[in-house]
Enzyme design. Structure first.
Site, mmCIF file in Angstrom:
data_model
loop_
_atom_site.group_PDB
_atom_site.id
_atom_site.type_symbol
_atom_site.label_atom_id
_atom_site.label_comp_id
_atom_site.label_asym_id
_atom_site.label_seq_id
_atom_site.Cartn_x
_atom_site.Cartn_y
_atom_site.Cartn_z
ATOM 1 N N GLU A 163 0.753 -1.401 0.009
ATOM 2 C CA GLU A 163 -0.061 -0.158 -0.042
ATOM 3 C C GLU A 163 0.619 1.207 -0.008
ATOM 4 O OE1 GLU A 163 -3.828 -0.242 1.085
ATOM 5 O OE2 GLU A 163 -3.921 -2.134 0.348
ATOM 6 N N HIS A 196 -3.505 1.553 7.958
ATOM 7 C CA HIS A 196 -2.299 2.147 7.479
ATOM 8 C C HIS A 196 -1.384 2.627 8.608
ATOM 9 C CE1 HIS A 196 -4.220 2.904 3.231
ATOM 10 N NE2 HIS A 196 -3.639 1.631 3.148
ATOM 11 N N CYS A 203 -2.595 11.550 4.110
ATOM 12 C CA CYS A 203 -3.064 10.365 2.944
ATOM 13 C C CYS A 203 -3.106 11.203 1.612
ATOM 14 C CB CYS A 203 -4.553 9.785 3.414
ATOM 15 S SG CYS A 203 -4.533 9.191 4.893
#
Ligand code: SUG
Length: 417
Positions: free
Chosen positions: A163, A231, A348
């Protein structure tokens, strides 16, 4: 060569909607079915870029991907007209806005061949994100196409979830010197999926030619993933010599901190104890999803979302932090509520690249005048609101596609992406 940190923000696409697609992402689940406001969302994103430009930071951008993703649907033997409900929302997701998941980036001084390496993330765990990488790779190959300075890699084979930069941190006492690269992976996540596989992280480190002696692989704590830290960047962020993290972010923090101190004696670890801010408060407020940046005049600022100011325990802790004598001196609050409601905070929305801006395709760099022109396109063309059933309307599909085309034209990227 002028190595500086550049933040590339994903422009929030015209299909931004709340379909609750990310299991383990609390905000995504909570806001499933809400009405979204793509125009306001994209303008909030541009405002954040403008804010950061005004701090004297270098800013880049990535345009939105084509949505609905007709080629992905064709690969699945269907089309936007016939797509079954189980796939529809995934074909429309604007999730590429979260550029921290676009790729993992190792700056040139860390890599054996002296190039800056980027590996596109496969994002294989969530179907709606698994079809981002081909387009992301095309963007990276354009933006970082100068082979004298960059090497862009395809994804790690999809068996192993990757990711990107959201699970990667780099600490250094000088951008031009080799840093310590930290890959954070998941082992277990309680009821929630683990999205970063250690084998993917190891492969990325090999692709980039990192020095194994300066590369750490660190497990996220199961309790953090189980509480909604899908995350690492939901519970930790690093900049230069500072690591800012929640006490429960890592499975074995004492070993990790000891290794880090050995490799980088100048490191300053700013740890938030669970007694001051619980994991749940950290995840709801996204204080660790801030952009921790070094200001041109010196000192660090933490750029955090409004939700952090609205969470009393978090705000009290942050105010005490900046009042002290530590490295983080300033709090800057930004409104990215539309993205936050899908679990995406200020950090993000950006991919950090340490490079010389002169080596990057200028169409991917931002200044105030360009942001002004993009804001005009967004005001004119982005849908004002999307309710879940609106995704069934052909008129909306063409409006989304036309909106994106206008933006690409403004960026002089027509036909290239
Ligand atoms: O992958 N949300 C994203 C949020 C990504 C945040 N990025 C970082 N932490 N770096 C995700 O979970 C929600 C979309 C929806 O539910 O429709 C979503 O994909």
């Amino acid at each position: 060569m002028r190595l500086v940190e550049i933040n590339f923000d994903g422009i929030i696409g015209p299909s931004h909607n709340y379909s609750g697609l990310s299991l383990g992402n609390i905000a995504s689940g909570t806001n499933k079915g809400s009405v979204s406001y793509p125009r306001a969302a994209a303008l909030q994103g541009l405002d954040k870029m403008r804010h950061n430009l005004r701090l004297g930071l270098v800013q880049g951008l990535f345009p939105p991907q084509p949505r609905p993703d007709r080629s992905w649907l064709a690969n699945l033997g269907t089309s936007v007209e016939k797509v079954p409900p189980s796939l529809r929302a995934a074909a429309f997701s604007a999730s590429a806005m979260w550029a921290a998941n676009a790729a993992t980036v190792s700056p040139a001084p860390d890599c054996a061949d002296g190039l800056c390496h980027l590996t596109v993330a496969n994002l294989r765990t969530m179907p709606h994100r698994s079809h981002e990488w081909p387009h992301t790779l095309a963007q990276l190959r354009l933006a970082f196409g100068d082979a004298r300075h960059f090497a862009v890699h395809g994804p790690v084979p999809a068996t192993f979830g990757d990711e990107g930069a959201a699970n990667h941190m780099r600490l250094t006492d000088a951008h031009a010197a080799p840093g310590v690269e930290i890959f954070v992976y998941g082992d277990r996540g309680g009821a929630f999926p683990v999205r970063q596989h250690v084998e993917a992280s190891r492969a990325v480190a090999r692709f980039h030619g990192l020095d194994p002696g300066r590369t750490l692989f660190v497990a996220q704590s199961e309790s953090a993933i189980a509480a909604g830290a899908f995350h690492n960047d939901v519970v930790a962020v690093a900049n230069e010599t500072v690591l800012f993290a929640h006490e429960q972010a890592f499975a074995d923090r004492s070993d990790f901190y000891a290794e880090l101190r050995r490799l980088l004696p100048a490191v300053e670890i700013v740890q938030v104890p669970a007694s001051a801010v619980t994991l749940e408060e950290a995840i709801a407020s996204y204080l660790f999803n801030g952009q921790l940046v070094t200001l041109p005049a010196g000192g660090m600022a933490l750029i955090i979302p409004e939700e952090a100011r609205e969470t009393p325990s978090v705000w009290a802790w942050l105010e005490a932090l900046v009042a002290g004598n530590g490295p983080i001196r300033e709090l800057r609050v930004v409104d990215v509520r539309q993205s936050m409601a899908n679990g995406g905070g200020p950090a993000c929305l950006r991919l950090r690249v340490v490079a010389d801006p002169a080596t990057i395709d200028p169409r991917f760099l931002a200044d105030e005048a360009k942001l002004e022109r993009l804001a005009k396109v967004i005001e004119d063309r982005w849908p004002e609101r999307i309710a879940p059933d609106d995704l069934l309307q052909p008129a909306l599909w063409s409006a989304m596609e036309a909106a994106r085309s206008s933006l690409l034209a403004e960026l002089e990227l027509t036909g290239l992406l």
